[in-house]
Design an enzyme around this catalytic site. Structure first.
Site, short mmCIF file in Angstrom:
data_model
loop_
_atom_site.label_atom_id
_atom_site.label_comp_id
_atom_site.label_asym_id
_atom_site.label_seq_id
_atom_site.Cartn_x
_atom_site.Cartn_y
_atom_site.Cartn_z
N ASP A 49 0.93 -1.36 0.17
CA ASP A 49 -0.52 -0.03 -0.32
C ASP A 49 0.45 1.54 0.26
O ASP A 49 0.39 2.56 -0.61
CB ASP A 49 -1.31 -0.29 1.15
CG ASP A 49 -1.31 1.22 1.29
OD1 ASP A 49 -2.78 1.76 0.38
OD2 ASP A 49 -1.78 2.31 2.56
N GLU A 121 -1.52 -5.42 -3.64
CA GLU A 121 -0.68 -4.45 -3.18
C GLU A 121 -0.27 -5.23 -2.30
O GLU A 121 1.68 -5.16 -2.81
CB GLU A 121 -1.49 -3.79 -1.98
CG GLU A 121 -2.14 -3.17 -2.19
CD GLU A 121 -3.07 -2.06 -1.23
OE1 GLU A 121 -4.32 -0.96 -1.18
OE2 GLU A 121 -3.67 -2.73 0.28
#
Length: 229
Positions: A49, A121
Site C-alpha cells: 500500500d 498490494e
C-alpha cells in the site's frame, strides 16, 4: 523453489520474473489457507500500500506541474483506492492464482474486490522486496498507465459527490438502505436505495459488491439532481 505453470503464467501477465518466487506465493496466500509455516499476505499488503502510494504520488506530481494539492489529492485517492487495485488485479487475472481456503473459495473469494485489492498490494510489495523500488515502480506505472493517462480533474466517486451536494444544500449526508438481497451467497444481487432529507431518492440493483451498487444509486440520484429533474 520452482513455481508451477499457473504462477509462471501469472508472472508473464504481471511482467515481472521473481528471483524469489516464494515472495509471490506469500503475496497470493489469503488468511483462510495460511498456516504457521505458510504465512498470509497481510504484512505484504501493508507494505505494498505504501509502495503504491509513493509511486502514484510521484507520478501525479511529475505529470502535472501546475496542479495544486487540492487537484492532486482526489486524483491520488482514485488511483490507489481498493476498487482501482481490484480492477488492476482483474486485468492481469490475479484471482485465478489466489491461494484460498475452501470456504472462501466457495463464497466467491476470487471475485471479491477486497481480496483482490489486498492481494494486488501484496504482490507489489513482493516485487519491491525481490527487485527493489525501481522494479516495483516500473510494474506499477505499466499496470496503471491507462488510468494515469485518463485521470479526471475531478475524479470524486459518486457517493462523495452526492454527499458534498447534500452538504452544500444544507442537508444531512445521504442515507443508504439495502432493501433486498437475492441470488446465491457467492454471487449476491443487492437492491440499494439512497435518500436525502428532502425526499429525493434513487434505486439501484445489481451483482458485485454492496459498495459498487451504492455508487450506482448515488450516481443515478446525482444525475437527477444536477439535471434539475
Amino acid at each position: 523453489m520452482r513455481p508451477g505453470a499457473d504462477i509462471q503464467a501469472f508472472m508473464g501477465r504481471l511482467g515481472y520474473e521473481f528471483a524469489q518466487p516464494e515472495l509471490l506465493i506469500r503475496a497470493l496466500t489469503h488468511g483462510s489457507i495460511a498456516t504457521a509455516t505458510r504465512p498470509d499476505n497481510q504484512r505484504l499488503e501493508f507494505l505494498g500500500d505504501r509502495v503504491l502510494g509513493l509511486v502514484m504520488a510521484e507520478a501525479l506530481f511529475k505529470a502535472d506541474k501546475a496542479a495544486q494539492e487540492g487537484q492532486l489529492a482526489p486524483r491520488y485517492n482514485t488511483l490507489v483506492r481498493g476498487e482501482t487495485c481490484a480492477a488492476v488485479a482483474r486485468d492481469i487475472g490475479l484471482g485465478d492464482v489466489l491461494k484460498l481456503g475452501r470456504s472462501e473459495m466457495m463464497s466467491g473469494g476470487r471475485r471479491k474486490d477486497a481480496l483482490l485489492a489486498d492481494a494486488m498490494e501484496a504482490v507489489l510489495a513482493a516485487i519491491y522486496l525481490d527487485g527493489g523500488f525501481s522494479a516495483a515502480e516500473q510494474v506499477i506505472l505499466r499496470l496503471w498507465a491507462t488510468r494515469l493517462a485518463s485521470i479526471d480533474d475531478d475524479p470524486r466517486d459518486a457517493k462523495t459527490a452526492l454527499q458534498e451536494w447534500a452538504q452544500a444544500h444544507g442537508m444531512q449526508p445521504p442515507a443508504y438502505e439495502q432493501t433486498a438481497r437475492s441470488g446465491p451467497d457467492h454471487a449476491p444481487v443487492f437492491h440499494i436505495t439512497v435518500r436525502l432529507d428532502d425526499g429525493s431518492m434513487a434505486d439501484a440493483k445489481g451483482a458485485g459488491t454492496k459498495r459498487s451498487i451504492e455508487q450506482e444509486a448515488a450516481q443515478k440520484l446525482l444525475s437527477r439532481l444536477e439535471g434539475g429533474q
